[in-house]
Design a protein around this motif. Structure first.
Motif, PDB file in Angstrom:
ATOM      1  N   GLU A 394     -67.814 -27.835  49.995  1.00 40.78           N
ATOM      2  CA  GLU A 394     -68.081 -27.804  48.558  1.00 40.78           C
ATOM      3  C   GLU A 394     -67.782 -29.155  47.910  1.00 40.78           C
ATOM      4  O   GLU A 394     -68.539 -29.639  47.058  1.00 40.78           O
ATOM      5  CB  GLU A 394     -67.250 -26.700  47.911  1.00 40.78           C
ATOM      6  N   GLN A 395     -66.668 -29.765  48.322  1.00 36.58           N
ATOM      7  CA  GLN A 395     -66.304 -31.060  47.743  1.00 36.58           C
ATOM      8  C   GLN A 395     -67.296 -32.139  48.158  1.00 36.58           C
ATOM      9  O   GLN A 395     -67.659 -33.016  47.365  1.00 36.58           O
ATOM     10  CB  GLN A 395     -64.885 -31.448  48.186  1.00 36.58           C
ATOM     11  N   LYS A 398     -70.363 -31.988  46.045  1.00 36.23           N
ATOM     12  CA  LYS A 398     -70.134 -32.558  44.711  1.00 36.23           C
ATOM     13  C   LYS A 398     -70.157 -34.088  44.754  1.00 36.23           C
ATOM     14  O   LYS A 398     -70.664 -34.738  43.840  1.00 36.23           O
ATOM     15  CB  LYS A 398     -68.790 -32.077  44.163  1.00 36.23           C
TER      16      LYS A 398
END
Length: 435
Positions: A394-395, A398
């Motif tokens: 997820e990071q 981003k």
């Protein structure tokens, strides 16, 4: 042209019959009979000037291999095939996993094709990186001439030859005892043979024997020594003379050899300083067999041949043992990178990324699960020998990066997504070593 095409088709069909009989484990007599027919058909084709070099395999049936064993075999055969093709070979009737022989047929000037066969042998063994090796060279004409001047009767030539061939495994005293005690050779004849067969060296030994007062008077031996001197000149030009040893004890038991014979052995590091390296087993062999093909030609045409055979089963065993000793993983796939996810619900992102890599020519894969655990994905890479993991989290999504992990060092770096293909190609651009 049509006649040749028909003969080539008959050769193909007969080859398939021989393979089928061997896979069915038919009787040796039947197989030998059908092999004879195959050789006879090939002899009828005669030499084709545009196809002088060829690879011919001997089928051995099938067996099951583990993924690790299959990976080792693929790497070994890849080395062999690339070398054969680099030297202009045409593969004849040969499944990849049985390809191990290289032959040159036709009338050529002396020792040029023989030298190329030795060059091929050295190239393959060097590329496989299985250890130091030495190629022993001799000539059947020198052996026959030597036996003749030593007093060996024609009827004992071959049986004494088989005794001499054991000198790489047992001492001279044991060989002499066998020749005298079991084969009825006179002790003084055995001693004369011993004076010759315990010698080995390079071109200087060839030159020395050319001046030998007895051996130089034998026509066969003189022809063989002359050819060996020429052979060493070509081997020096090929840059492999330091790998070659003229060894008078090399006999090679097959009767169809007519000239140069050779055998490659792996060398064991000596236990004591100053000792000579010891041979620990043959890994390749070959020689010249000018009379074999003509035996099956109804018109009696002679087709001179010289060739070599790689001892693939022994090489497989050596590579596997060394990998186990080093505790190295063997790649069981050509995949360069596994696309993995660090959290759940990232299947769509993995599919997008693996598709991008495929389109860029990268060998990539992913596990066929919606939410695989990261640990399972990493373990799969270690077991299969996949060198890189592209991890999506997820990071990372981003930040617009992909975490690229080296499976062996476990080092991780963030790579911008647009730079990922270039980075993977950079890291996987070097050829893989076998061991």
């Amino acid at each position: 042209m049509a006649e040749r095409a028909a003969l080539e088709e008959l050769v193909k069909l007969q080859g398939e019959r021989v393979r089928g009989l061997k896979q069915q484990k038919a009787s040796a007599e039947l197989i030998e009979e059908e092999v004879g027919k195959l050789l006879k058909l090939k002899a009828q084709l005669g030499p084709d000037e545009s196809k002088q070099k060829f690879v011919l395999k001997t089928p051995k049936g099938t067996r099951d291999y583990s993924p690790r064993q299959m990976a080792v075999r693929e790497k070994v055969f890849d080395v062999i095939i690339r070398c054969f093709k680099r030297h202009g070979a045409e593969v004849i009737d040969t499944p990849v996993f049985e390809l191990k022989d290289f032959d040159i047929a036709g009338n050529f000037d002396p020792m040029i094709p023989d030298a190329e066969c030795l060059k091929i042998m050295c190239e393959i063994l060097s590329s496989l990186q299985i250890g130091d090796f030495l190629v022993k060279v001799n000539d059947r004409r020198i052996l026959d001439g030597m036996f003749a001047i030593c007093g060996v009767s024609d009827s004992k030539f071959r049986t004494i030859c088989s005794s001499v061939d054991k000198l790489d495994k047992v001492s001279w005293e044991e060989v002499k005892n066998e020749m005298v005690g079991e084969k009825g050779l006179a002790p003084e004849v055995a001693d004369r043979i011993g004076d010759y067969v315990q010698q080995h060296g390079g071109v200087s030994l060839v030159e020395q024997l050319l001046q030998d007062p007895k051996l130089s008077q034998n026509k066969q031996a003189l022809e063989g020594l002359g050819d060996l001197k020429l052979l060493f000149e070509y081997l020096t030009l090929f840059g492999i003379d330091d790998k070659i040893s003229f060894d008078l004890s090399l006999a090679r038991g097959l009767d169809y050899y007519t000239g140069v014979i050779y055998e490659a052995v792996l060398l064991q590091t000596p236990a004591q300083a100053g000792e000579e390296p010891l041979g620990v087993g043959s890994v390749a062999a070959g020689g010249r067999y000018d009379g074999l093909v003509g035996m099956f030609d109804p018109k009696g045409r002679k087709v001179p041949c010289v060739g070599l055979s790689i001892g693939v089963e022994r090489i497989f065993s050596i590579v596997e043992q060394r990998l186990e000793a080093l505790e190295e993983k063997v790649r069981t796939t050509e995949t360069q990178v596994l696309v993995a996810s660090a959290q759940k619900k990232l299947l769509e992102e993995r599919l997008k990324l693996v598709s991008e890599l495929w389109d860029a020519g990268i060998k990539a894969e992913l596990l066929y699960k919606k939410n695989p655990k990261l640990l399972n994905q990493l373990q799969y890479c270690e077991e299969a020998g996949i060198p890189l993991v592209a991890i999506i989290g997820e990071q990372e999504l981003k930040d617009g990066v992909i975490k690229l992990r080296s499976v062996t060092s476990r080092e991780e770096v963030n790579v911008r997504r647009e730079d990922l293909v270039e980075e993977i190609k950079r890291r996987t651009g070097q050829p893989l070593r076998i061991c």
